[in-house]
Design a protein around this motif. Structure first.
Motif, PDB file in Angstrom:
ATOM      1  N   PHE A 137     -46.723  34.472 100.004  1.00 40.71           N
ATOM      2  CA  PHE A 137     -46.760  33.187  99.291  1.00 40.71           C
ATOM      3  C   PHE A 137     -46.558  33.367  97.788  1.00 40.71           C
ATOM      4  O   PHE A 137     -45.992  32.492  97.120  1.00 40.71           O
ATOM      5  N   ASP A 138     -47.020  34.478  97.220  1.00 42.57           N
ATOM      6  CA  ASP A 138     -47.042  34.640  95.766  1.00 42.57           C
ATOM      7  C   ASP A 138     -45.702  35.034  95.173  1.00 42.57           C
ATOM      8  O   ASP A 138     -45.438  34.764  93.993  1.00 42.57           O
ATOM      9  N   GLU A 139     -44.830  35.691  95.951  1.00 45.61           N
ATOM     10  CA  GLU A 139     -43.561  36.162  95.402  1.00 45.61           C
ATOM     11  C   GLU A 139     -42.561  35.006  95.372  1.00 45.61           C
ATOM     12  O   GLU A 139     -41.941  34.658  96.378  1.00 45.61           O
ATOM     13  N   THR A 140     -42.417  34.414  94.184  1.00 49.43           N
ATOM     14  CA  THR A 140     -41.586  33.212  94.036  1.00 49.43           C
ATOM     15  C   THR A 140     -40.284  33.449  93.302  1.00 49.43           C
ATOM     16  O   THR A 140     -39.405  32.573  93.314  1.00 49.43           O
ATOM     17  N   ASP A 141     -40.155  34.586  92.624  1.00 53.19           N
ATOM     18  CA  ASP A 141     -38.966  34.807  91.793  1.00 53.19           C
ATOM     19  C   ASP A 141     -38.064  35.890  92.361  1.00 53.19           C
ATOM     20  O   ASP A 141     -37.400  36.610  91.628  1.00 53.19           O
TER      21      ASP A 141
ATOM     22  N   VAL B 276     -50.813  27.613 109.025  1.00 55.40           N
ATOM     23  CA  VAL B 276     -52.262  27.390 109.025  1.00 55.40           C
ATOM     24  C   VAL B 276     -52.920  28.006 107.794  1.00 55.40           C
ATOM     25  O   VAL B 276     -53.805  27.410 107.179  1.00 55.40           O
ATOM     26  N   SER B 277     -52.483  29.217 107.420  1.00 53.80           N
ATOM     27  CA  SER B 277     -53.121  29.895 106.280  1.00 53.80           C
ATOM     28  C   SER B 277     -52.629  29.391 104.937  1.00 53.80           C
ATOM     29  O   SER B 277     -53.239  29.698 103.906  1.00 53.80           O
ATOM     30  N   SER B 278     -51.545  28.616 104.895  1.00 51.80           N
ATOM     31  CA  SER B 278     -50.995  28.173 103.613  1.00 51.80           C
ATOM     32  C   SER B 278     -51.919  27.210 102.889  1.00 51.80           C
ATOM     33  O   SER B 278     -51.852  27.092 101.660  1.00 51.80           O
ATOM     34  N   LEU B 279     -52.780  26.504 103.607  1.00 51.97           N
ATOM     35  CA  LEU B 279     -53.675  25.545 102.950  1.00 51.97           C
ATOM     36  C   LEU B 279     -54.597  26.229 101.949  1.00 51.97           C
ATOM     37  O   LEU B 279     -54.963  25.644 100.923  1.00 51.97           O
ATOM     38  N   LYS B 280     -54.978  27.473 102.237  1.00 50.96           N
ATOM     39  CA  LYS B 280     -55.896  28.187 101.345  1.00 50.96           C
ATOM     40  C   LYS B 280     -55.196  29.239 100.492  1.00 50.96           C
ATOM     41  O   LYS B 280     -55.683  29.561  99.403  1.00 50.96           O
TER      42      LYS B 280
ATOM     43  N   PRO C 164     -48.870  29.038  94.655  1.00 51.41           N
ATOM     44  CA  PRO C 164     -47.796  28.301  93.968  1.00 51.41           C
ATOM     45  C   PRO C 164     -47.541  26.917  94.537  1.00 51.41           C
ATOM     46  O   PRO C 164     -46.894  26.092  93.890  1.00 51.41           O
ATOM     47  N   GLY C 165     -48.009  26.628  95.746  1.00 49.02           N
ATOM     48  CA  GLY C 165     -47.849  25.303  96.336  1.00 49.02           C
ATOM     49  C   GLY C 165     -46.429  24.959  96.725  1.00 49.02           C
ATOM     50  O   GLY C 165     -45.984  23.827  96.537  1.00 49.02           O
ATOM     51  N   GLN C 166     -45.693  25.934  97.292  1.00 48.75           N
ATOM     52  CA  GLN C 166     -44.309  25.689  97.684  1.00 48.75           C
ATOM     53  C   GLN C 166     -44.120  25.581  99.195  1.00 48.75           C
ATOM     54  O   GLN C 166     -43.134  25.008  99.645  1.00 48.75           O
ATOM     55  N   PHE C 167     -45.060  26.083  99.956  1.00 57.62           N
ATOM     56  CA  PHE C 167     -44.836  26.144 101.392  1.00 57.62           C
ATOM     57  C   PHE C 167     -44.922  24.778 102.052  1.00 57.62           C
ATOM     58  O   PHE C 167     -44.258  24.551 103.073  1.00 57.62           O
ATOM     59  N   HIS C 168     -45.727  23.856 101.496  1.00 64.51           N
ATOM     60  CA  HIS C 168     -45.919  22.577 102.184  1.00 64.51           C
ATOM     61  C   HIS C 168     -44.620  21.788 102.305  1.00 64.51           C
ATOM     62  O   HIS C 168     -44.492  20.932 103.177  1.00 64.51           O
ATOM     63  N   HIS C 169     -43.620  22.080 101.446  1.00 70.16           N
ATOM     64  CA  HIS C 169     -42.328  21.402 101.579  1.00 70.16           C
ATOM     65  C   HIS C 169     -41.576  21.862 102.827  1.00 70.16           C
ATOM     66  O   HIS C 169     -40.660  21.163 103.296  1.00 70.16           O
ATOM     67  N   LEU C 170     -41.942  23.018 103.366  1.00 73.01           N
ATOM     68  CA  LEU C 170     -41.257  23.560 104.537  1.00 73.01           C
ATOM     69  C   LEU C 170     -41.886  23.117 105.850  1.00 73.01           C
ATOM     70  O   LEU C 170     -41.282  23.274 106.908  1.00 73.01           O
ATOM     71  N   VAL C 171     -43.110  22.564 105.783  1.00 68.26           N
ATOM     72  CA  VAL C 171     -43.839  22.225 107.003  1.00 68.26           C
ATOM     73  C   VAL C 171     -43.123  21.168 107.843  1.00 68.26           C
ATOM     74  O   VAL C 171     -43.047  21.309 109.074  1.00 68.26           O
ATOM     75  N   PRO C 172     -42.585  20.082 107.265  1.00 64.40           N
ATOM     76  CA  PRO C 172     -41.896  19.089 108.114  1.00 64.40           C
ATOM     77  C   PRO C 172     -40.753  19.692 108.924  1.00 64.40           C
ATOM     78  O   PRO C 172     -40.586  19.359 110.108  1.00 64.40           O
TER      79      PRO C 172
END
Length: 618
Positions: free
Chosen positions: A335-339, A509-513, A517-525
């Motif tokens: 989750f943390d590696e964004t660049d 499931v683990s992305s909520l905690k 960076p808050g980027q994964f929730h865009h992929l959930v749909p």
């Protein structure tokens, strides 16, 4: 976290791990070889009869050479997933002549080395010397007993090669969708199954002896003798006779082959099983993921997920499942590696997993797509202006009869032939003859009845052949067809798909905690829509799948049990379990991140029902 380092290929870590497992797997057949070497000895000395030096050590070395060809087969032919084809006949064609020839040659080579090692160790005691001295006044004669024994060992190698290909020994079966925390210990597994391996080895040896001996005395005895005699006469002064001298005493020779053949097949069984068990262990090193040693762990993992080599890809997806399920610290780095250069790590991982799941729907759509009509031939170009060539054909004089539809079935061919005969022998004069017309009508009806009886008999013969043992080779069973469509061919991708489903569920499931960076929730749909569409496609395909007339096993089952395929049901269950966990984790946020209320309700209904609804196949 910035990741400017160049990732190391995933194959480097996997190959190092496989090399360690290969060296471990050699220990188990080595123990069997040591026991056989002691058995071959004379047991005259309490020390030299078992100590691994001297004659025992030399015999062990020769026996090791006998099972190394089996490892060459397994290393070059190992597949992460078994063969996948609609019928055994299709699977045999996919296996290929070269691979079958390679497998047969190396098993025969293994049997030859084992036989030579036994003849060298026990030849004098068992009367297996190359020649027989005979009496003082007799010339040296060629000994047929070792010829027969070598032939039987070669036949045993061919039989084992056939079973290797038929039972798909190259398949690595322990790759599973969910990570295993309680893997079976190879040593315990081999010890527990050793009696079963020994029984199977004895059965294979008896079958080889029965068929091989019959073929030897009917066809191959003279051939083997002539070839051996032509070579031996250049090495020793033999008698002029070129006829086989006999196998007496025959019963002790039979006992030698049955015992030694059983030990050889047992050695092959242990070798194959040890290789498969060690090769199928989790992709871990000292309890940690393989890529933890890389300077860019996630970069190396992504490299494995993109690999075109199925063994590398399967191991990489399995490691991803283990990371997302067990190792929290390593999961957070995804989750943390964004660049990263080609996009955030979690985005690349998600896209690769979704591509494998969407591949199921693509293969279903391709299999259920209607066959396009045959392309019509292009019209011929018109001649240039001023040409003397005629643009149209002259008009046809007389009666014109348009062409009808070409016959397709045997019955239609008979009807057409009978009608043609009737038209040929008819004229304005005999058309008035009612008796002639009646005979023609009866003849046509009789021809149709004969054709119907022939078709019925042919259908009965086909069904009888499909139910017979040779017919199994050509059966297009429903489970095979379904697995071929859903999990690809020629080798199944089922474990890759299962690992992709489980890994995405764990990340969601683990992305909520852990998604700082808050980027994964865009992929959930997109994940939920993909899971929903895949479940619907699988259920629609299985509902519309028809049982082939050659599939006698499926037709013998009750109607309600015919379309229950274990592998397909397992994938659907995994998809529904993952969808249920994702909906439970994001149920409060789905509308806010782009999903409509109708899509949410559709996904919930899909998870809630236990049996698929009757859906219309597209």
């Amino acid at each position: 976290m910035a990741t400017a380092l160049r990732e190391r290929p995933y194959r480097d870590f996997l190959n190092a791990s496989l090399h360690r497992r290969f060296m471990q797997s050699i220990l188990y057949p080595l123990v069997v070889c040591y026991g056989i070497a002691i058995w071959w000895g004379t047991l005259t000395s309490p020390i030299w009869s078992w100590i691994p030096f001297g004659p025992v050590g030399l015999r062990v070395f020769l026996l090791v050479l006998s099972f190394l060809p089996v490892y060459m087969i397994r290393i070059t032919s190992a597949q992460a997933g078994g063969r996948n084809a609609p019928s055994p006949h299709d699977a045999a064609r996919q296996y290929g002549f070269r691979r079958a020839f390679f497998t047969a040659v190396f098993y025969v080579l293994s049997a030859f080395v084992y036989g030579e090692a036994y003849i060298w160790s026990c030849g004098g005691r068992a009367r297996l010397d190359f020649t027989e001295e005979g009496r003082l006044h007799e010339r040296i004669k060629l000994n047929e007993r070792p010829i027969y024994l070598r032939y039987m060992f070669a036949a045993l190698g061919l039989f084992q090669a056939t079973m290797h290909m038929y039972r798909d020994y190259d398949r690595i079966t322990a790759y599973v969708g969910r990570p295993q925390s309680d893997e079976k210990d190879p040593r315990t597994e081999l010890l527990n199954n050793a009696p079963g391996y020994l029984r199977k080895a004895a059965l294979y040896t008896v079958q080889t002896f029965t068929v091989g001996s019959a073929l030897y005395f009917i066809y191959f005895r003279k051939v083997c003798w002539d070839w051996t005699y032509s070579v031996a006469r250049r090495l020793k002064s033999l008698g002029k006779t070129s006829k086989p001298t006999g196998l007496s005493p025959f019963l002790p020779l039979v006992g030698i082959f049955l015992i030694q053949g059983t030990l050889l097949v047992f050695l092959w069984q242990v070798t194959n099983k040890a290789f498969s068990l060690l090769r199928a262990q989790e992709p871990l090193k000292k309890g940690k993921p393989l890529t933890n040693d890389s300077k860019d762990p996630n970069g190396s993992l992504i490299n494995g997920l993109k690999s075109r080599n199925m063994q590398v890809k399967t191991a990489a997806f399995w490691e991803l499942t283990i990371i997302t399920g067990r190792f929290e610290d390593r999961r957070k780095t995804i989750f943390d590696e964004t660049d990263r250069q080609k996009g955030p790590t979690v985005k690349q991982v998600t896209d690769l997993c979704l591509a494998e799941i969407k591949g199921v729907v693509e293969r279903i759509n391709k299999a259920t797509a209607p066959t396009p009509p045959g392309a019509q031939s292009a019209p011929k170009p018109l001649p240039l202006a001023g040409s003397a060539q005629r643009l149209t054909k002259p008009l046809i004089e007389g009666q014109i009869l348009g062409p009808g539809e070409p016959p397709e079935t045997r019955l239609q061919w008979v009807e057409q032939a009978a009608s043609q005969i009737a038209r040929t022998h008819s004229s304005p004069q005999n058309a008035q003859n009612a008796v002639a017309r009646e005979y023609l009508k009866k003849g046509q009806q009789k021809a149709i009845e004969v054709a119907q009886q022939a078709e019925s008999s042919a259908k009965g013969y086909k069904e009888t052949f499909a139910k017979s043992w040779p017919g199994r080779f050509f059966r297009r069973s429903l489970p095979r067809v379904a697995n071929s469509v859903l999990f690809s061919t020629p080798y199944t991708k089922r474990t890759v798909i299962l690992n992709a489903v489980v890994a995405l569920t764990n990340l969601t499931v683990s992305s909520l905690k852990e998604d700082g960076p808050g980027q994964f929730h865009h992929l959930v749909p997109d994940i939920i829509r993909t899971f929903t569409a895949t479940i619907k496609s699988i259920e629609a395909y299985m509902y519309g799948l028809e049982v082939h007339w050659t599939d006698a096993d499926t037709l013998a089952k009750p109607e309600s049990e015919r379309k229950k395929v274990e592998e397909v049901d397992g994938l659907v269950k995994e998809l529904k379990d993952g969808l249920s966990k994702q909906l439970g984790a994001f149920v409060e946020y789905l509308e806010g991140i782009g999903m409509s209320r109708l899509e949410i309700q559709d996904a919930k209904k899909l998870v809630a029902r236990q049996t698929p609804e009757v859906v219309q196949v597209r």
